[in-house]
Structures are given as C-alpha cells and as structure tokens.
Design a protein around this motif. Structure first.
Motif, short mmCIF file in Angstrom:
data_model
loop_
_atom_site.label_atom_id
_atom_site.label_comp_id
_atom_site.label_asym_id
_atom_site.label_seq_id
_atom_site.Cartn_x
_atom_site.Cartn_y
_atom_site.Cartn_z
N PRO A 326 -48.67 -11.14 -27.37
CA PRO A 326 -48.24 -12.11 -27.69
C PRO A 326 -47.81 -12.48 -28.81
O PRO A 326 -48.24 -12.86 -29.87
N TYR A 327 -46.54 -12.17 -29.35
CA TYR A 327 -45.74 -12.29 -30.42
C TYR A 327 -45.38 -13.50 -30.82
O TYR A 327 -44.93 -14.10 -30.24
N ASP A 328 -45.26 -13.49 -32.18
CA ASP A 328 -44.53 -14.73 -32.74
C ASP A 328 -43.15 -14.46 -33.09
O ASP A 328 -42.35 -15.39 -33.24
N LYS A 329 -42.77 -13.24 -33.16
CA LYS A 329 -41.24 -13.00 -33.41
C LYS A 329 -41.11 -11.57 -32.73
O LYS A 329 -41.89 -10.40 -32.75
N SER A 330 -40.19 -11.42 -31.97
CA SER A 330 -39.94 -10.09 -31.47
C SER A 330 -38.42 -9.57 -32.03
O SER A 330 -37.38 -10.13 -31.77
N ILE A 331 -38.51 -8.35 -32.81
CA ILE A 331 -37.32 -7.88 -33.24
C ILE A 331 -36.55 -6.78 -32.54
O ILE A 331 -37.40 -5.89 -32.29
N VAL A 332 -35.41 -6.82 -32.00
CA VAL A 332 -34.91 -5.83 -31.27
C VAL A 332 -33.78 -5.38 -31.80
O VAL A 332 -32.76 -5.85 -32.55
N ILE A 333 -33.75 -3.79 -32.16
CA ILE A 333 -32.82 -3.12 -32.85
C ILE A 333 -31.98 -2.29 -31.85
O ILE A 333 -32.38 -1.30 -31.34
N THR A 334 -30.77 -2.48 -31.67
CA THR A 334 -29.90 -1.75 -30.73
C THR A 334 -28.42 -1.40 -31.52
O THR A 334 -28.20 -1.74 -32.71
N GLY A 335 -27.70 -0.48 -30.84
CA GLY A 335 -26.28 -0.17 -31.30
C GLY A 335 -25.55 -1.37 -31.13
O GLY A 335 -25.86 -2.12 -30.22
N ASN A 336 -24.26 -1.62 -31.85
CA ASN A 336 -23.58 -3.00 -31.82
C ASN A 336 -22.60 -2.77 -30.64
O ASN A 336 -22.19 -3.84 -30.22
N GLU A 337 -22.55 -1.75 -29.72
CA GLU A 337 -21.95 -1.70 -28.63
C GLU A 337 -22.39 -2.44 -27.57
O GLU A 337 -21.83 -2.99 -26.34
N VAL A 338 -23.50 -3.04 -27.66
CA VAL A 338 -24.06 -4.10 -26.81
C VAL A 338 -24.50 -5.36 -27.27
O VAL A 338 -25.13 -6.27 -26.47
N ASN A 339 -23.61 -5.39 -28.23
CA ASN A 339 -23.63 -7.12 -28.84
C ASN A 339 -23.41 -8.14 -27.99
O ASN A 339 -24.23 -9.20 -27.74
N GLU A 340 -22.20 -8.10 -27.07
CA GLU A 340 -21.85 -8.92 -26.24
C GLU A 340 -22.88 -9.05 -25.04
O GLU A 340 -23.11 -10.37 -24.47
N TYR A 341 -23.44 -8.40 -24.38
CA TYR A 341 -24.31 -8.18 -23.46
C TYR A 341 -25.65 -8.83 -23.99
O TYR A 341 -26.12 -9.73 -23.19
N PHE A 342 -25.95 -8.67 -25.05
CA PHE A 342 -27.11 -9.46 -25.82
C PHE A 342 -27.10 -10.65 -25.94
O PHE A 342 -27.82 -11.41 -25.76
#
Length: 562
Positions: A326-342
């Motif tokens: 049960p997190y207070d913050k979830s940081i997700v790191i991806t390539g910028n090719e999925v920016n719009e999907y995200f």
C-alpha cells in the motif's frame, strides 16, 4: 538552526516591515551558480517590487537594512537589478565541512520523506526479447531515483514489470517451434530465443498464413490449452528471466517485487469489463474514449479478439501493486514512446481507481542512440545492454591492469557501468542520448570514470595522511576555498534532486565539485608538514565522502584505487 533557515526568517521579517506578508517557507532562497556571487542569493526584491511600487534595487536595499545581524552570515550585498547575495562566515562553512568529514554515513541525508512508502517501477525488459540499451536508461534512472528517495527517509520498494505474454512472445515461440520441426532435438539458448523473436516478427509481416498461426499461438498462450506451446513458453521465459538477473547484478539493482503481464492481463481485463459506464464497446473491442478537451485519444483496452491491451494490463497492475504494498506514491519509469498511452491510462484510472491515480507519477525518458540511429528489436538492429557494457569493459581493461586496484577485472566492470550510467544521468530524463564511447570512458571530465578517479585520488590522499600520522582537523576560522564551499551544498542538492526526481541535478553538482577538487589538488601541496595540513586533509576527506555518497546515489560504485 541552519543558516539558510536563519536567512529565510530574517527576510520574511524584513519583507513584513516593507508591507509584504509572506512566510519564511515562501521566501525563495537559492545557491548561486557562480561562487563569486556568494553562498546564497534571493530575488525577492525583483519578485515584489511592483507590488510595493519601488525599484527592485531600492526595495532590496530596504530589505537588507531590516535584516539585522545574521548568525553565520559574513556579508550581505545588493546587486543590480535587485538580487541580494549572502556570504557565510568561515565558521559556518567549516562547521558543515566537519559534518561531511566526520559523519560519512549520514552525510547528505534528510528526512523530507520520512514515513512515506514509495514503489518505483523501472527497467521492465520483455522475456523472449533482448535486454537492449534502452533498458539501461530505465534502469539507471529508476535505480538513482530509488536511492535518492530512500536517502530522504522514505521506505522504497523496487519493482520490475515484464511483458511475458503478448504478440512478441507468440512470434518467438512460432520460430522456436519451427526450429524444432526443422532440426529435431533443437537446444534452445537465450541467444536463439531472442533471435526467434526477430525471425518470427519478420515472418509475421511477410506471410499472411504465418500471421494467422502466430495470432493463434498468442491466443493459446493466454488460455494455456496447448501443452507443446506451454513447454516452449516455459523454456523461453525461464531462460530470459535468469539472463536478466545476471544483468541486474552487474548494474547493482535488487528488485523487491517482480510483476508480469501474465498476471496483470486477466485482472486488467476483468476490471475493464466490470466498468461499462467508463469503457464502451466499439467494433467488437472495448475502448476508453479520451476527453478531446484534454488532448486525449480513444484507446482500445480489450481488442476484438478479447485480449487485454497495454492499457488494460497497466490498469490492473496499479491495483495489484497496491494490494501487495500500500504505497503513498507509485513512480513509473518508461520510455517516452508510451507517453500518450500513459496519459489515457491515468485518465481512465482516475475514474476506476481515483486514489491510485493521484498517487501515480509517470517519468518518461528519451531514447539512447548510437551513430547508426535508433535501435529496433523488431528488426534485430539492437545493441544489447550487456554487449555495450562488455565492450566498454574491454576498453577499460588495459587501464585497470595498470591501476593500483587489487582486482583489475572488477575495476574494469565498475568503470564500464559508470560510463554508461553517467551518460544516461547527466541530462534531464526526457531527452534523447547520443552515446559516445570515447567520451563515456574519458578521465578528462564530464564522465563517470572521471568522478570515480577524483574519488580514488581523494581516498589516496587520506590514506597517505593516515600512514604519516596526520590527523585530520577542521579549523573553524580557516578561510574557506571554493572546494569547501561546494561541499557544503551537497545536502541541498540531494534534496533538490529528490524533490524534482531528476538525478541530473546531482550529476551536475558532482562534476563541478570534482573539477574544483582536481584543480585545487594540482595547485597546492596538501601533506606539506605545515600546521594547515590537518585542515587540508579534512577538506579532502569531506570531498571523498561527498563523492562516495553522491556516486552511490547515482548507482555508481566508488573504487578506492584506480
């Protein structure tokens, strides 16, 4: 009380007397880029001059007049067009220098996120495909951010999310099956499995019949109805995951949790199907209609074959993560090719799981490119992560063998990893990188090995001082040099980099410190037998501790001998 807080409170009081009511926390106080401009600076006069109807310089002078005597501040000056610069006393600077030298383990730490629970997801390679140099970017950024957040008092859990189902797996398994048909008892290896994906992907595009076969394999991977396909799947998945673990060890990354698309896919599909008020049917698929006012496009969450897409899996992943931790913050790191999907994903999540959406931070990075351009695992034009590190290691081996290191092979690997990580972390996360091998390995500046060498040099000086019986000692009234003044900024830089989730801010600081130290080292005789020698050694020790801790926060080792 820290000197910075003393200055902020005094500025707030003086501003209040000038008719400007703000709290000390609202006072903008910064470290000037140029040391000649002092140790702290503020532009509050420029910020509020119009409000009180005064020229910025006049307001600055009025503010300074109302400050009174400030403990730890040597001088205050007004500089056009209205900046106020503060220079600290030798004692204030040397006190912090002493903390760095005497308390290495705690040096630079803060409690700004104490009690917070944070999950950081990064690296995310796909089984059945190569671990390419793009994954090195995600790993370097994610590992550094994890360490920065931990250093600020938070409990951090590292997570790795891997695509072990999907069309890429079906393409690899199709070719693995073809190898067995053609050669009988074919021995599958990590290399042949990755190659199978490339060959299967090419056939998928070229041959309609093969495309149908691969689509059917993809369906069966989800249903697990075909024992032969299940066997090949298990072989390829196991080999890939074992191979990845070896790479993580080299990169000094230890994940607390591993999540897989084979787990998130069915749950994500179920979540989407349970919310027809949010997701709607369209041409046999289930989609989320993005709000055009927000610039969001419509995205498919379950395709016409009934299979969940990237977005549905990610939606399920957020909930699965939270149930495990049960997190207070979830940081997700991806390539910028999925920016719009995200962006679409987060918008949909805000309606399905609003609390989780508010806790999620997405950080995207650019692409790593070589002179040949962008890589594609689809076509096989890939530089793998391990091959790049191995190549750099080979180049560093000769230098390592000539060093003072006890284990030249280990040092060569440490240099190679630092060369890669530094080039990734030296600029803001969203930018593309043109990787230059020669620059990455250079000892002349702006490289990971340069920082490592500066640390090893500082360590050697302290080691020699100990052998000569020189006990380091801070002299409170000794006039600080640029190196001492830079060391005192470390804690604030760490806090700033953590708050911004940008390791490059720390990189910029460390390279400046290393440059200043090397310049000073070349100009002075540290162990000169004078009464100043213990203080100079203490400065070196503070630099050593700062570089060591700073490199650790970047996920880079700090060899003691080079």
């Amino acid at each position: 009380m820290p000197v910075a807080e003393t200055i902020r409170q005094a500025l707030a009081r003086s501003l209040d007397e000038a008719g400007i009511k703000i709290s000390a926390e609202e006072v903008l106080l910064a470290r000037p880029k140029e040391l000649s401009h002092g140790d702290y600076a503020t532009g509050v006069a420029l910020q509020y001059a119009k409000q009180v109807g005064m020229p910025p310089v006049k307001l600055a002078e009025k503010i300074v007049a109302g400050l009174g005597e400030l403990n730890g501040v040597k001088s205050v000056e007004v500089v056009a067009p209205g900046f106020i610069n503060f220079r600290l006393t030798p004692d204030a600077i040397n006190t912090v220098l002493g903390e760095a030298s005497a308390n290495e383990e705690a040096w630079g730490k803060n409690n700004s996120q104490k009690g917070s629970r944070v999950m950081v997801e990064y690296t995310d390679p796909n089984p059945f495909k190569e671990f390419h140099i793009g994954h090195l970017m995600s790993n370097a950024i994610g590992e550094s951010i994890s360490r920065l957040v931990e250093y600020s008092g938070a409990e951090v859990k590292r997570a790795n999310y891997q695509g072990d189902v999907g069309p890429h797996v079906a393409k690899a398994i199709w070719n693995m099956r073809e190898n067995e048909i053609a050669q009988g008892m074919f021995i599958h290896t990590i290399g042949s499995t990755a190659t199978s994906y490339v060959l299967g992907a090419a056939r998928y595009e070229e041959n309609p019949e093969v495309k149908k076969e691969i689509d059917e394999i993809n369906r069966k991977i989800y249903t697990k109805e075909d024992p032969a396909i299940n066997r090949l799947y298990d072989i390829g998945r196991k080999q890939s995951l074992e191979h990845f673990e070896g790479i993580y060890k080299t990169l000094d990354t230890k994940f607390d949790h591993s999540f897989f698309e084979s787990e998130t896919a069915p749950f994500g599909k179920k979540v989407v199907e349970e919310h027809p008020e949010i997701f709607e049917k369209s041409d046999g698929a289930i989609v989320y209609k993005g709000d055009e006012k927000k610039g969001l496009h419509t995205r498919v969450f379950i395709n016409s074959k009934g299979l969940p897409t990237y977005e549905a899996k990610e939606l399920g992943l957020a909930k699965i993560k939270y149930e495990i931790y049960p997190y207070d913050k979830s940081i997700v790191i991806t390539g910028n090719e999925v920016n719009e999907y995200f962006r679409v994903l987060l918008d949909a999540m805000s309606k399905v799981y609003p609390e989780l959406a508010s806790k999620t931070v997405h950080i995207s990075h650019g692409m790593m490119r070589l002179t040949t351009g962008k890589m594609s695992s689809h076509t096989g034009d890939v530089i793998t992560g391990e091959s790049l590190i191995e190549e750099l290691k080979e180049r560093a081996t000769a230098r390592a063998k000539e060093s003072r290191a006890d284990d030249a092979d280990k040092l060569a690997e440490q240099i190679a990893v630092s060369a890669v990580k530094y080039q990734i972390l030296r600029q803001a996360s969203g930018k593309d990188i043109i990787f230059d091998r020669e620059r990455a390995l250079s000892l002349e500046g702006d490289s990971g090995p340069y920082l490592q060498y500066a640390h090893a040099r500082a360590h050697a000086v302290v080691e020699k001082a100990n052998s000569q019986g020189v006990t380091l000692k801070i002299f409170g009234n000794s006039e600080p040099n640029d190196v001492s003044r830079l060391v005192t900024r470390f804690s604030e830089v760490v806090l700033y980099a953590t708050n911004e989730l940008e390791p490059h801010l720390l990189v910029n600081y460390l390279i400046g410190l290393a440059g200043a130290f090397n310049s000073w080292y070349a100009q002075v005789h540290i162990l000169d037998g004078t009464k100043e020698a213990p203080h100079k050694v203490a400065i070196v020790n503070a630099v050593r501790a700062t570089l060591k801790n700073g490199l650790c926060l970047l996920g880079i080792s700090a060899p003691e001998k080079m």
